[in-house]
Design a protein around this motif. Structure first.
Motif, PDB file in Angstrom:
ATOM      1  N   PHE A   3      45.641  54.232  69.501  1.00 37.51           N
ATOM      2  CA  PHE A   3      45.297  52.851  69.160  1.00 37.51           C
ATOM      3  C   PHE A   3      46.290  52.285  68.156  1.00 37.51           C
ATOM      4  CE2 PHE A   3      43.104  49.840  66.319  1.00 37.51           C
ATOM      5  CZ  PHE A   3      42.871  48.833  67.246  1.00 37.51           C
ATOM      6  N   GLU A   4      46.641  53.061  67.147  1.00 39.49           N
ATOM      7  CA  GLU A   4      47.577  52.565  66.140  1.00 39.49           C
ATOM      8  C   GLU A   4      48.959  52.327  66.742  1.00 39.49           C
ATOM      9  OE1 GLU A   4      47.371  55.017  62.638  1.00 39.49           O
ATOM     10  OE2 GLU A   4      45.204  54.726  62.454  1.00 39.49           O
ATOM     11  N   ALA A  41      47.797  41.173  61.786  1.00 39.09           N
ATOM     12  CA  ALA A  41      46.675  41.859  62.440  1.00 39.09           C
ATOM     13  C   ALA A  41      46.713  43.353  62.136  1.00 39.09           C
ATOM     14  CB  ALA A  41      46.708  41.619  63.945  1.00 39.09           C
ATOM     15  N   VAL A  42      47.912  43.924  62.172  1.00 34.97           N
ATOM     16  CA  VAL A  42      48.065  45.344  61.850  1.00 34.97           C
ATOM     17  C   VAL A  42      47.684  45.591  60.395  1.00 34.97           C
ATOM     18  CG1 VAL A  42      49.696  47.269  61.698  1.00 34.97           C
ATOM     19  CG2 VAL A  42      49.858  45.658  63.614  1.00 34.97           C
ATOM     20  N   ASP A  43      48.095  44.686  59.519  1.00 37.89           N
ATOM     21  CA  ASP A  43      47.750  44.816  58.101  1.00 37.89           C
ATOM     22  C   ASP A  43      46.242  44.756  57.894  1.00 37.89           C
ATOM     23  OD1 ASP A  43      50.424  45.004  57.504  1.00 37.89           O
ATOM     24  OD2 ASP A  43      50.637  42.910  56.863  1.00 37.89           O
ATOM     25  N   TYR A  44      45.562  43.889  58.629  1.00 38.55           N
ATOM     26  CA  TYR A  44      44.101  43.793  58.527  1.00 38.55           C
ATOM     27  C   TYR A  44      43.468  45.128  58.910  1.00 38.55           C
ATOM     28  CZ  TYR A  44      39.270  42.448  59.412  1.00 38.55           C
ATOM     29  OH  TYR A  44      37.895  42.396  59.400  1.00 38.55           O
ATOM     30  N   TYR A  45      43.934  45.690  60.024  1.00 41.94           N
ATOM     31  CA  TYR A  45      43.400  46.983  60.457  1.00 41.94           C
ATOM     32  C   TYR A  45      43.620  48.044  59.377  1.00 41.94           C
ATOM     33  CZ  TYR A  45      43.093  51.489  62.768  1.00 41.94           C
ATOM     34  OH  TYR A  45      42.773  52.796  63.059  1.00 41.94           O
ATOM     35  N   LYS A  46      44.824  48.114  58.851  1.00 43.77           N
ATOM     36  CA  LYS A  46      45.150  49.155  57.876  1.00 43.77           C
ATOM     37  C   LYS A  46      44.353  48.994  56.580  1.00 43.77           C
ATOM     38  CE  LYS A  46      49.817  50.208  59.519  1.00 43.77           C
ATOM     39  NZ  LYS A  46      51.272  50.134  59.234  1.00 43.77           N
ATOM     40  N   GLU A  47      44.075  47.742  56.196  1.00 43.56           N
ATOM     41  CA  GLU A  47      43.363  47.508  54.935  1.00 43.56           C
ATOM     42  C   GLU A  47      41.851  47.656  55.068  1.00 43.56           C
ATOM     43  OE1 GLU A  47      42.898  44.083  51.421  1.00 43.56           O
ATOM     44  OE2 GLU A  47      44.390  43.839  53.028  1.00 43.56           O
ATOM     45  N   PHE A  48      41.293  47.156  56.164  1.00 41.99           N
ATOM     46  CA  PHE A  48      39.835  47.073  56.257  1.00 41.99           C
ATOM     47  C   PHE A  48      39.188  48.073  57.221  1.00 41.99           C
ATOM     48  CE2 PHE A  48      41.170  42.765  54.956  1.00 41.99           C
ATOM     49  CZ  PHE A  48      40.468  42.674  53.765  1.00 41.99           C
ATOM     50  N   LEU A  97      38.208  40.041  82.252  1.00 44.62           N
ATOM     51  CA  LEU A  97      38.141  41.128  81.279  1.00 44.62           C
ATOM     52  C   LEU A  97      39.410  41.205  80.444  1.00 44.62           C
ATOM     53  CD1 LEU A  97      36.321  43.927  83.298  1.00 44.62           C
ATOM     54  CD2 LEU A  97      35.479  42.717  81.274  1.00 44.62           C
ATOM     55  N   ARG A  98      40.545  40.995  81.078  1.00 41.67           N
ATOM     56  CA  ARG A  98      41.811  41.012  80.339  1.00 41.67           C
ATOM     57  C   ARG A  98      41.829  39.934  79.267  1.00 41.67           C
ATOM     58  NH1 ARG A  98      46.943  38.972  79.983  1.00 41.67           N
ATOM     59  NH2 ARG A  98      46.438  37.197  81.315  1.00 41.67           N
ATOM     60  N   LEU A  99      41.168  38.820  79.537  1.00 38.01           N
ATOM     61  CA  LEU A  99      41.165  37.683  78.616  1.00 38.01           C
ATOM     62  C   LEU A  99      40.048  37.747  77.578  1.00 38.01           C
ATOM     63  CD1 LEU A  99      41.867  34.844  81.228  1.00 38.01           C
ATOM     64  CD2 LEU A  99      43.461  35.722  79.501  1.00 38.01           C
ATOM     65  N   SER A 100      39.240  38.785  77.610  1.00 28.39           N
ATOM     66  CA  SER A 100      38.096  38.881  76.702  1.00 28.39           C
ATOM     67  C   SER A 100      38.536  38.893  75.236  1.00 28.39           C
ATOM     68  CB  SER A 100      37.301  40.155  76.987  1.00 28.39           C
ATOM     69  OG  SER A 100      36.683  40.086  78.246  1.00 28.39           O
ATOM     70  N   PRO A 101      37.713  38.318  74.351  1.00 29.57           N
ATOM     71  CA  PRO A 101      38.046  38.293  72.929  1.00 29.57           C
ATOM     72  C   PRO A 101      37.750  39.626  72.250  1.00 29.57           C
ATOM     73  CG  PRO A 101      35.928  37.255  73.274  1.00 29.57           C
ATOM     74  CD  PRO A 101      36.468  37.597  74.643  1.00 29.57           C
ATOM     75  N   SER A 102      38.468  39.894  71.174  1.00 32.41           N
ATOM     76  CA  SER A 102      38.206  41.066  70.334  1.00 32.41           C
ATOM     77  C   SER A 102      38.729  40.774  68.936  1.00 32.41           C
ATOM     78  CB  SER A 102      38.883  42.324  70.897  1.00 32.41           C
ATOM     79  OG  SER A 102      40.291  42.148  70.992  1.00 32.41           O
ATOM     80  N   SER A 103      38.132  41.413  67.942  1.00 38.11           N
ATOM     81  CA  SER A 103      38.563  41.216  66.563  1.00 38.11           C
ATOM     82  C   SER A 103      40.041  41.558  66.417  1.00 38.11           C
ATOM     83  CB  SER A 103      37.733  42.112  65.638  1.00 38.11           C
ATOM     84  OG  SER A 103      38.169  41.996  64.300  1.00 38.11           O
ATOM     85  N   ILE A 104      40.768  40.707  65.745  1.00 36.83           N
ATOM     86  CA  ILE A 104      42.224  40.774  65.541  1.00 36.83           C
ATOM     87  C   ILE A 104      42.978  40.987  66.858  1.00 36.83           C
ATOM     88  CG2 ILE A 104      42.050  41.509  63.124  1.00 36.83           C
ATOM     89  CD1 ILE A 104      43.060  44.339  64.073  1.00 36.83           C
TER      90      ILE A 104
END
Length: 199
Positions: A89-90, A101-108, A34-41
């Motif tokens: 989360f932020e 990755a942080v920039d992607y979150y903030k933009e999209f 579970l720790r190794l599971s993938p997630s967006s960004i």
């Protein structure tokens, strides 16, 4: 055994053998999976709670709709929770993720309404659910994914404030009389040509 064969043999377990316990090294391996599971960004907006305590399972069983017996008789119930606080989360991604990755979150993601952001969190959680169920199959552990739970009651029982339960999975070893296992009830899936398209 090939991965395809594991998928042919896995099924949603309906009856567990409560006297057969999962080896602790396998539980530890599942935690690492579970720790190794993938997630967006690599957002990892989640927490996984492994519940084997009999009293806690008893409480959870009462708010698990038709899954009461599965919760009680399984070895462990794994609760998949998504982060519920956008501020938390932020803080997490600012501290742990690279700037892009942080920039992607903030933009999209951040400009979306809060309920859509939490829906995005949920989708990441379901990626981990798929990985987890596959890992259980490969390790010879039976599993029952359960959306039939009362999430807010799960949160209350687990004293969760910053996270929200979404789905749970009962894990253990099947009862030999389980009617749902493939040897008694063959797996039913749509034909390959109905679900796969090549271009």
């Amino acid at each position: 055994m090939s991965f395809k064969e594991y998928m042919q043999q896995r099924y949603t377990t309906k009856m567990y053998n409560p006297s057969r316990k999962i080896e602790q090294n396998k539980i530890q391996d599942l935690m690492e999976v579970l720790r190794l599971s993938p997630s967006s960004i690599n957002s990892q907006p989640w927490k996984f709670t492994f519940v084997s305590d009999a009293e806690t399972k008893q409480q959870l069983s009462k708010v698990s709709w038709l899954n009461t017996e599965k919760v009680l008789d399984s070895d462990t119930v794994v609760v998949f929770s998504r982060i519920n606080s956008l501020d938390l989360f932020e803080q997490q991604i600012e501290a742990e993720l690279p700037g892009r990755a942080v920039d992607y979150y903030k933009e999209f993601i951040k400009p979306m309404p809060e309920d859509q952001i939490k829906s995005w969190f949920n989708r990441q959680l379901y990626l981990s659910l798929g990985v987890f169920l596959s890992a259980c199959a490969a390790m010879g552990i039976d599993a029952t994914p359960m959306e039939g739970i009362e999430p807010e009651q799960y949160d209350r029982i687990l004293n969760q404030l910053d996270y929200a339960a979404v789905v749970a999975v009962a894990i253990g070893y099947r009862d030999e009389d389980d009617f749902n296992q493939p040897s008694k009830r063959p797996k039913s899936r749509r034909d390959l040509e109905k679900v796969i398209e090549t271009v």
